[in-house]
Scaffold this active site. Structure first.
Site: not given
Ligand code: OSB
Ligand code: MG
Length: 375
Positions: A135, A161, A163, A188, A213, A238, A262, A290
């Protein structure tokens, strides 16, 4: 299984690099760790809250409060048959899934050690290696993002992925897709858009994404169903899914075609397995999300990801992407094929570095059976 001791601590860990999502930038993590001692054997869990109520309604401090005042008094000194018995004891506490998960998962870990089996096997896992993606946080410009993607692909990761948020979306995705036409790519939004942005979001259809996402509001399944009916790309939920009932509502409404599980968000291994089983039945693929976890949370994610319907690469990646030194040994490593081998030793298969945890601890509290029977 008698819950003899519960230790709650807050550790501070600095990420190697700031991580930007649509709800803000994080670098200094405040992580709660839970250690339980069950029949003389210790188990560890991690509370996966972020520091502010921006991802869900919990924070590191609300979890400290709920664990101390409501979860521990219901569990300390209890004699349980198995970790599956924890969730019903906590059902009178509404919400606070991440606080509950930190404690429940520690008890799962202890049970696996007591039974001398890998946690993955105790959960019913069947995979002996899991597929990994990464991510990537929001970058200042598309070129910088393309360079990051290239590095991660060179390490072997099977899915990238990105953001996104309004103003930092189409150009960034277009640049990555142009450079890498064939990779498994997803985005995401962490709830940064609204249903009235449907026309804009439909422009993502041209990039052949694996999924989008959580584009819409964190607690709005219905609007996602409306969006999914007007967009070709699969939506993945999510934030919206906190339990199996939410997953069923989302599936029956057509709000998504993929679910991110999660452990913290759904309240621990027991609930995670229920969501997994429901999705498998429908069928709908799942993957493990994660929360920038330390090694303890990461090891739990690996165990969960061995359940058979985790058919898409998760956001479970190598310790060294996050931390200069992780709190477990060995650290989590990812092969050049983008996989993690699941440990086959009893428990989590990773040992907690107690000395390091002690050095990182900024506050701690413990409860012993009998000593606080008055609570
Ligand atoms: O939406 O998946 C998410 C991190 C903090 C809060 C929300 C998210 C995330 C990540 C990080 O996408 C994923 C990772 O742990 O590498
Ligand atoms: Mg997410």
């Amino acid at each position: 299984m008698t819950i003899e001791t519960i230790v709650l601590r807050e550790i501070r860990m600095r990420l190697k690099a700031p991580f930007e999502t649509s709800f803000g930038v994080t670098q200094d993590r405040r992580i709660l760790l839970v250690e339980v001692v069950v029949d003389g054997i210790s188990g560890w869990g991690e509370v996966t809250t972020v520091e502010s109520p921006s991802y869900n309604s919990e924070t590191t401090d609300t979890a400290w409060h709920i664990i101390s005042e409501f979860i521990v008094p219901r569990l300390i000194g209890r004699d349980l048959h198995q970790a599956v018995d924890v969730a019903p004891l906590l059902s009178a506490i509404r919400g606070h899934q991440m606080a509950k998960a930190g404690v429940e998962n520690a008890i799962w870990h202890a049970e696996a050690k007591l039974k001398s089996v890998p946690l993955a096997k105790l959960l019913g896992g069947t995979l002996d290696e899991i597929a990994c993606g990464v991510s990537l946080g929001i970058r200042e410009n598309p070129q910088a993002l393309v360079r990051r993607v290239e590095e991660e692909l060179r390490s072997g990761y099977q899915r990238i992925k990105l953001k996104i948020k309004p103003g930092k979306d189409l150009d960034f995705v277009a640049a990555v897709r142009k450079e890498f036409p064939d990779i498994r790519l997803s985005v995401d939004a962490n709830s940064a858009y609204e249903l009235k942005d449907t026309e804009h979001l439909r422009k993502l259809d041209q990039f052949n994404l694996l999924m989008i996402e959580q584009p819409l509001q964190w607690d709005d399944i219905h609007s996602h169903a409306k969006l999914q009916s007007q967009i070709r790309t699969a939506l993945c939920l999510d934030e919206c899914i906190n339990n199996a009932a939410h997953a069923l509502a989302a599936i029956e409404e057509g709000a998504c075609r993929i679910i991110n599980i999660k452990l913290g968000r759904v309240g621990g291994h027991y609930s995670a397995r229920q969501v997994h089983d429901l999705c498998q039945k429908h069928p709908l693929p799942v993957w493990c999300g994660g929360m920038l976890e330390s090694g303890v949370g990461r090891a739990h994610n690996i165990a969960m990801s061995t359940l058979p319907n985790f058919t898409l690469p998760g956001d479970v990646s190598a310790s060294q992407r996050y931390w200069n030194e992780d709190i477990i040994e060995p650290e989590v490593e990812v092969s050049s094929r983008g996989t993690i081998r699941v440990p086959d030793s009893a428990g989590l298969g990773y040992a907690v570095k107690r000395d390091l945890v002690d050095r990182l601890t900024v506050r701690a509290r413990d409860w012993k059976a009998g000593v606080m029977a008055q609570v």
